[in-house]
Design a protein around this motif. Structure first.
Motif, short mmCIF file in Angstrom:
data_model
loop_
_atom_site.label_atom_id
_atom_site.label_comp_id
_atom_site.label_asym_id
_atom_site.label_seq_id
_atom_site.Cartn_x
_atom_site.Cartn_y
_atom_site.Cartn_z
N GLY A 429 0.79 -1.23 0.00
CA GLY A 429 0.00 0.00 0.00
C GLY A 429 0.82 1.27 0.00
O GLY A 429 0.26 2.36 0.01
N ARG A 486 -5.98 -5.22 9.89
CA ARG A 486 -6.33 -3.84 9.54
C ARG A 486 -6.56 -2.97 10.77
O ARG A 486 -6.47 -1.75 10.69
N GLY A 491 -5.05 1.74 7.99
CA GLY A 491 -4.67 2.22 6.67
C GLY A 491 -4.42 1.12 5.67
O GLY A 491 -4.38 1.37 4.46
N LYS A 493 -5.25 -1.68 3.21
CA LYS A 493 -6.43 -1.96 2.39
C LYS A 493 -6.66 -3.47 2.28
O LYS A 493 -5.71 -4.26 2.28
N GLU A 494 -7.94 -3.83 2.15
CA GLU A 494 -8.29 -5.25 2.11
C GLU A 494 -7.63 -5.95 0.93
O GLU A 494 -7.15 -7.09 1.06
N ASP A 496 -4.81 -5.27 -0.53
CA ASP A 496 -3.38 -5.46 -0.25
C ASP A 496 -3.18 -6.56 0.78
O ASP A 496 -2.21 -7.34 0.70
N LYS A 528 0.69 -0.72 -10.11
CA LYS A 528 -0.08 0.41 -9.55
C LYS A 528 0.40 1.74 -10.11
O LYS A 528 -0.37 2.69 -10.26
#
Length: 540
Positions: A429, A486, A491, A493-494, A496, A528
Motif C-alpha cells: 500500500g 487492519r 490504513g 487496504k483489504e 493489499d 499500480k
C-alpha cells in the motif's frame, strides 16, 4: 528527452520537470551503460555462492585477500566535514514531515532512507528526491493542518541510503532494460545535490546496504569515481558507510573498507537484516534453526562475535563503527510500559558504547535524549577510534555459532504471522515503516518473520509444547489473524492484505524461501504506478 531512456509511469509534472531533467536522465543512462553488466555478474555470483552454501561449503574468510587483512599500514579516509562525531543517527523515510522532524531531532546525522523503511512507489522515490533537495537548500518549510514545519538553524548532517544492488527500478528502462534501483536513487540525489552540498561545507554522504562481497564494494567505488569526474568535484569527496547486514559481508569487512578506503566513513551493524541473512544463507542447515525472534539478541554468540569483529576492524582502519537500531518506540498511553521499553533502549545503547561503538541509531526523535545521554556519559570525545579491541579474536566458527538460548513458542509463531501480514500489506500500500505492538517494523524485521516461518515449517520445528510448526498450523493462524491486521495497522487496504495472505501462504510452501520480499512484490507497485503488466515478472 534522452535516447534510450523511457519513463513508464505517469509522474506529477513538477517532480518530473525538476528531477527528471535532461542532464539527470543523461547521467542515469551513463551510469547504467557503464555499470549494469558488472552489477548483473555480481548478482549471479551471489546465486553461485548460495548453491555452494546449500551443498555444505562453509562460509570463511577469503584466502585471496589475506594480505589485505594482515597489512597494518593502510587506513581509510579521515572523517569528512560533519561526520567527525556521529554519536546519534536518526533514520527514517523521506517524506517531507519526516525529513524536517529528523533533521531537527537533535541527532548528529539523519539517514534518509530510500530502502528498508520506504515502500518504493514511484511517488515516494521522486517526492523523497524533491524533499532532500529542498532540505539541502533550506526550502523545505511547509504548513499542514495549521501547524508549521520549519528547518532549524543547525540541522543534522544528511546521509542517504539508496536501495540495494539486487533491486531494479522498473519504472525507468534504459535501452529496454530496467535500471538498478541503487543507481537510480544514488544518481538523482548526487546529480542534483553534490555540488551544492560541497558549496555549503558538507558533501554527498551515503549508507550502502545489503552487500555480500568486497567486489560489490569495488563496484560502488568505481561508481563514485565515475560520478565525481562526471560532475566535476574532487575525487574522494563522497563518503560511504557500509551496513554489514549480510552474513557473507561479515567475512569481508576489511576488504570492503579497503575497496572503499578513500571514500569510506565506516561500517554499521545492520542487526535485523543480519539475522535475516543468517537464516537465509544457512537455509540448508537444519542446525541453524533459530528460536523466537525476541530471543535472538545482540548478546547471543554469532551476534556478539559480529559486533566485536566490526568494532575491531573499523578502529584498526580509523573509521566509525556504528551501532544498530533498537526496535522500541515510545508508548504514549502507558507510562509503565513506556518505562520498560525505554529501559531496554538504555541497556542496548549502554552495551554499544561500552563495546566501543562510535554512535548508534534511533528511529524516533523522543528517543534521541535517552541515547545521547548514554553516549555523552560514556564517550567523552567525538568517537572511540582509540578503542582498538586488539584482544578480540573472531574465527569463522564464532560468526557461524548457532547456540542461541530460547524456544519456538506459539506466541512467537503468532507474532511472526501477524507482523509478516501487516508489514507486507502496508508495503504494497505504499508504507514501508509501521509501528506494531510498540515496535518499529521495517522490511528487515518483516523479512525475519517471513524466513523464520519458512524455516520452522521446512524443518518441522517443534514448539515448546512439543507440537510441530506445520503448513496447516501456519495456515490456520493466517486465517485467524488476517481479519485483525487492519486494526493492528490502520490504513491497510483489504486488497493489499489479500495479496499479503497469499504471498505468505506461498512462501511457507516453497522449497527455499525467496531472496527478498521487496523483489517479489515490486511488480505490484510497478503495476499500480502504471507500468504495463506484461513488463513485470510474476510476483507470486
Amino acid at each position: 528527452m534522452v535516447k534510450g531512456v523511457q519513463i513508464h509511469s505517469p509522474v506529477a509534472p513538477k517532480a518530473q520537470s525538476e528531477i527528471f531533467t535532461e542532464g539527470a536522465l543523461t547521467f542515469l543512462a551513463a551510469l547504467h551503460r557503464t555499470f549494469e553488466s558488472t552489477r548483473k555478474k555480481l548478482l549471479d555470483a551471489r546465486d553461485d555462492a548460495q548453491r555452494k552454501y546449500d551443498s555444505g561449503v562453509a562460509l570463511d574468510f577469503a584466502p585471496e585477500t589475506a594480505h589485505i587483512r594482515a597489512e597494518s599500514s593502510w587506513h581509510c579516509a579521515p572523517p569528512a566535514p560533519g561526520l567527525e562525531d556521529r554519536r546519534i543517527e536518526i533514520t527514517g523515510p523521506t517524506d517531507r514531515k519526516m525529513v524536517i522532524n529528523a533533521l531537527n531531532s537533535g541527532a548528529k546525522t539523519f539517514m534518509a532512507d530510500f530502502e528498508d523503511s520506504s515502500a518504493p512507489t514511484f511517488a515516494n522515490m521522486l517526492n523523497g528526491q524533491v524533499n532532500l533537495r529542498d532540505a539541502i537548500r533550506r526550502e523545505i518549510d511547509f504548513e499542514s493542518n495549521g501547524k508549521a514545519y520549519k528547518l532549524s538553524e543547525k540541522p543534522a548532517v544528511l546521509i542517504v541510503r539508496p536501495r540495494g544492488w539486487h533491486l531494479d527500478e522498473p519504472r525507468i528502462t534504459i535501452d529496454n532494460a530496467p535500471m538498478s534501483g541503487s543507481l537510480f536513487d544514488f544518481a538523482l540525489y548526487f546529480y542534483h545535490n553534490a555540488s551544492e552540498l560541497v558549496k555549503r561545507g558538507s558533501g554527498p554522504y551515503f549508507y550502502l546496504p545489503k552487500m555480500e562481497h568486497y567486489l560489490e564494494a569495488r563496484l560502488w567505488n568505481d561508481v563514485f569515481l565515475f560520478s565525481q569526474s562526471y560532475i566535476g568535484i574532487p575525487h574522494n569527496t563522497i563518503r560511504a558507510t557500509v551496513l554489514i547486514e549480510t552474513l557473507p559481508a561479515a567475512f569481508h569487512m576489511e576488504e570492503i573498507l579497503f575497496e572503499l578506503r578513500n571514500h569510506s566513513s565506516g561500517l554499521n551493524c545492520g542487526r535485523w537484516d543480519y539475522i535475516f541473512s543468517f537464516i537465509k544463507k544457512r537455509r540448508a542447515d537444519k542446525g541453524a534453526v533459530l528460536p523466537d525472534r525476541k530471543d535472538v539478541t545482540m548478546t547471543v554468540g554469532f551476534m556478539d562475535a559480529y559486533v566485536r569483529l566490526l568494532i575491531q576492524t573499523c578502529h584498526k582502519r580509523k573509521v566509525a563503527a556504528m551501532g544498530g537500531m533498537s526496535a522500541q518506540i515510545p508508548i504514549k498511553d502507558d507510562p509503565k510500559a513506556n518505562e520498560i521499553a525505554m529501559e531496554k533502549v538504555r541497556a542496548d545503547k549502554l552495551r554499544e558504547v561500552r563495546a566501543g561503538h562510535d554512535g548508534t541509531w534511533i528511529a524516533h526523535p523522543l528517543i534521541e535524549p535517552i541515547a545521547r545521554g548514554i553516549f555523552d556519559a560514556n564517550m567523552l570525545g567525538p568517537n572511540q577510534y582509540h578503542v582498538r579491541r586488539e584482544e578480540v579474536r573472531v574465527a569463522a566458527a564464532d560468526l557461524l555459532n548457532t547456540a542461541v538460548p530460547g524456544q519456538i513458542t506459539e506466541a512467537g509463531v503468532r507474532e511472526n504471522v501477524s507482523t509478516a501480514l501487516a508489514y507486507t500489506a502496508a508495503w504494497i500500500g505504499g508504507n514501508g515503516c509501521i509501528p506494531l505492538n510498540y515496535l518499529m517494523e521495517d522490511a528487515a524485521t518483516a523479512e525475519i518473520t517471513r524466513v523464520q516461518l519458512w524455516q520452522w515449517v521446512h524443518y518441522g520445528s517443534r514448539m515448546d509444547t512439543g507440537e510441530p510448526v506445520t503448513v496447516e498450523f501456519v495456515d490456520s493462524l493466517i486465517k485467524e489473524l488476517a481479519p485483525g491486521v487492519r486494526k493492528l495497522a490502520p490504513g491497510v487496504k483489504e486488497a493489499d492484505l489479500n495479496v499479503a495472505v497469499e504471498y505468505l501462504k506461498g512462501q511457507i510452501r516453497k522449497p527455499w524461501a525467496s531472496e527478498f520480499l521487496t523483489s517479489d512484490l515490486m511488480p505490484y507497485l510497478a503495476i499500480k504506478d502504471g507500468v504495463p503488466a506484461k513488463m513485470q515478472k510474476a510476483a507470486l
